[in-house]
Each structure stands twice: as structure tokens, then as C-alpha cells.
Design an enzyme around this catalytic site. Structure first.
Site, PDB file in Angstrom:
ATOM      1  N   LYS A  39       0.849  -1.197   0.000  1.00  0.00           N
ATOM      2  CA  LYS A  39       0.000   0.000   0.000  1.00  0.00           C
ATOM      3  C   LYS A  39       0.888   1.252   0.000  1.00  0.00           C
ATOM      4  O   LYS A  39       1.735   1.425   0.887  1.00  0.00           O
ATOM      5  CB  LYS A  39      -0.859  -0.040   1.256  1.00  0.00           C
ATOM      6  CG  LYS A  39      -2.220   0.553   1.104  1.00  0.00           C
ATOM      7  CD  LYS A  39      -3.038   0.179   2.326  1.00  0.00           C
ATOM      8  CE  LYS A  39      -4.254   1.020   2.470  1.00  0.00           C
ATOM      9  NZ  LYS A  39      -4.906   0.784   3.757  1.00  0.00           N
TER      10      LYS A  39
HETATM   11  C1  E4P Z   1      -8.297   1.569   3.988  1.00  0.00           C
HETATM   12  O1  E4P Z   1      -7.495   1.200   3.203  1.00  0.00           O
HETATM   13  C2  E4P Z   1      -8.123   2.744   4.858  1.00  0.00           C
HETATM   14  O2  E4P Z   1      -6.930   2.615   5.565  1.00  0.00           O
HETATM   15  C3  E4P Z   1      -9.272   2.932   5.789  1.00  0.00           C
HETATM   16  O3  E4P Z   1     -10.480   2.535   5.152  1.00  0.00           O
HETATM   17  C4  E4P Z   1      -9.379   4.281   6.411  1.00  0.00           C
HETATM   18  O4  E4P Z   1     -10.584   4.386   7.149  1.00  0.00           O
HETATM   19  P1  E4P Z   1     -10.862   5.542   8.201  1.00  0.00           P
HETATM   20  O5  E4P Z   1     -11.019   6.823   7.460  1.00  0.00           O
HETATM   21  O6  E4P Z   1     -12.158   5.141   8.858  1.00  0.00           O
HETATM   22  O7  E4P Z   1      -9.703   5.571   9.140  1.00  0.00           O
END
Ligand code: E4P
Length: 272
Positions: A97
Site C-alpha cells: 500500500k
Molecule cells: C483503507 O485502506 C483505509 O486505511 C481505511 O479505510 C481508512 O478508514 P478511516 O477513514 O475510517 O480511518
């Protein structure tokens, strides 16, 4: 639409895979910290490496996104390659990522670094999930650089719109996909009127050009948003454990089960 779990907590990962409804996992540094803190509080002694390897094994056959923590192209590429080398052999399901742009505010010299890291890792045949996407333009750029998954964050856009208009809200509150008017003006972030609008525009643009990268709708906070992502044609929805549970809950399901249980004739139990 594929369902991904947005969590690094092993018990949650085990539960959704056991139920056969999970198609992948996304993690980020905050989610890994939450899992580590929870494990420590329970007195568990497992190292983070063992912990992540367990998660990868449970998710075998489905993608697991592990996020880099370095903040420039060289660092992200090196760390991404090392993470892939160490963890991918476990179950051959690691995606690295990479943030679209790792610059801190007012730090302009690294603006291209996310894209450079994506391109380099993809050249090395390492699958990439590009994260922290808040505009369709960022999504398009990530796809052009070769990201397999592109992750627009719906919930955080809704948070931004509500915060900027000084609304009181809980993060799990529903935000209308068509947007909210405030004093006669539609709240928007450079034309984006809601998190779901962001997802919808990314899907539309990818469709317009037959782009192969998958739209991974992230930062989802409630089941209705998941439904709306499906309606808009997102390829993947990643959601926390609580939202997974919300997907199959309804008060009429609960009262229905109570009634069926009450009505079941004793003779029924003797049938089989
Ligand atoms: C996914 O890849 C993200 O890290 C995640 O959905 C972020 O979510 P949040 O905005 O609720 O922290």
C-alpha cells in the site's frame, strides 16, 4: 462487489473468513497500532511479524494490503520490496500500500514520490494498492502509474465537508450520497459533494477509459455506504468489523427470529 475487512485484528480476521464473506484485507499503520495495542493489553506475547504472518495465512487466496511507513520514493520502494520479500512467501497474497503523495504540508519536493514508488514496484511485479485518494484526479494518476487497487476514502470526505461547515456529527452518521445543502449552497470539496460521490466519479472515469485498476472504496463507516458503493459499481468495499456485522443486521430479522423461536412446535424437534 468484493468485501474486504479493514482491520489488523486477528480475531476479526478469523471471524469474517470463517463466515466465508471476506475477499481480502486492508491494513494501515493506525490499524496495525490498534491491533498491537489490543494484543499487548491482553498480555499476548506474539511478535508483530508472527501476527502478520498469521493474518496472511488466514487470508490465503485473497489480497492483503500492507502499508509502507517510509515517506519518500526511495524509502517506500525499498521498504515495499522488503515487506513483499518477507511476507509474500507466506501465502502469496501481499499487496503493498503506497500513499498517492507522501508530502507533508508545505513540503513540495516529494509530490511525485508516490507515483514513482507505484511505477517502480509494479515494474518489479509487486502488486500495489494506492491509498489516501481524495479526488478522481488522484485516482486517475494512481491508475496511470499502474496501481492494481486505487483506494478513495469516502468517510473522510464526509468528515471534511461536515467539519468545514461546522456541523456536529459522529463518524458513523450517515451522510447523504447526493450531498447536503448549507444556507442554500451544496457542501463540496472542489465539486465532490460526498464520499460516495467521490467513489462514483472514480468508477465512472475508470469505466470511460476501460481502466483495469480496481476501485477499492475505503473509509466506509456504515452499511448504507456499502450499499451505495455497490450501486455505483465499486469493485471492492473495505470496511471495519462493525460495518461487516451491520451488513446482515435488521430489527425485523431479530424480532422475526424471536417469533419463530416462540412458535416452533415441540414436534418439530423430533423430525430430525
Ligand atoms: C483503507 O485502506 C483505509 O486505511 C481505511 O479505510 C481508512 O478508514 P478511516 O477513514 O475510517 O480511518
Amino acid at each position: 462487489m468484493k468485501f474486504f475487512l479493514d482491520s489488523a485484528i486477528l480475531s476479526e480476521i478469523e471471524t469474517v473468513y470463517k463466515a466465508g464473506i471476506c475477499d481480502g484485507i486492508t491494513m494501515n499503520p493506525s490499524l496495525v497500532k490498534k491491533a498491537v495495542d489490543e494484543a499487548k493489553a491482553k498480555g499476548e506475547k506474539m511478535s508483530l511479524e508472527t501476527y502478520l504472518k498469521k493474518a496472511l495465512k488466514i487470508a490465503k487466496g485473497t489480497p492483503v494490503s500492507l502499508e509502507v511507513t517510509e515517506l519518500n520514493a526511495k524509502g517506500m520502494i525499498e521498504q515495499g520490496k522488503k515487506l513483499f520479500k518477507k511476507f509474500n512467501p507466506v501465502a502469496k497474497n501481499v499487496y503493498i500500500k503506497i500513499p498517492i503523495n507522501p508530502s507533508f504540508p508545505n513540503e513540495k519536493e516529494k509530490e511525485f514520490d508516490g507515483l514513482i514508488a507505484i511505477k517502480t514496484l509494479r515494474k518489479a511485479k509487486i502488486p500495489v494498492n494506492c491509498t489516501l485518494i481524495f479526488t478522481p484526479e488522484q485516482a486517475l494518476a494512481a491508475a496511470k502509474a499502474g496501481a492494481n487497487f486505487v483506494s478513495p476514502f469516502a468517510g473522510r470526505i464526509d468528515d471534511l465537508l461536515r467539519t468545514e461547515s461546522k456541523m456536529k456529527f459522529e463518524k458513523t452518521d450517515y451522510f447523504p450520497s447526493g450531498g447536503i445543502e448549507d444556507d442554500g449552497d451544496m457542501l463540496n470539496d472542489n465539486g465532490i459533494v460526498s464520499g460516495i460521490d467521490l467513489i462514483s466519479e472514480c468508477v465512472q472515469i475508470f469505466r470511460n477509459y476501460g481502466i483495469k485498476s480496481e476501485v477499492l472504496a475505503a473509509s466506509l463507516r456504515n452499511a448504507r455506504q456499502v450499499r451505495e458503493c455497490a450501486l455505483e459499481g465499486a469493485d471492492i468495499a473495505t470496511m471495519p468489523f462493525g460495518v461487516f456485522k451491520e451488513l446482515f443486521s435488521h430489527k425485523l430479522t431479530e424480532s422475526g427470529i424471536v417469533q419463530f423461536d416462540k412458535d416452533t412446535p415441540k414436534e418439530f424437534g423430533k423430525l430430525v
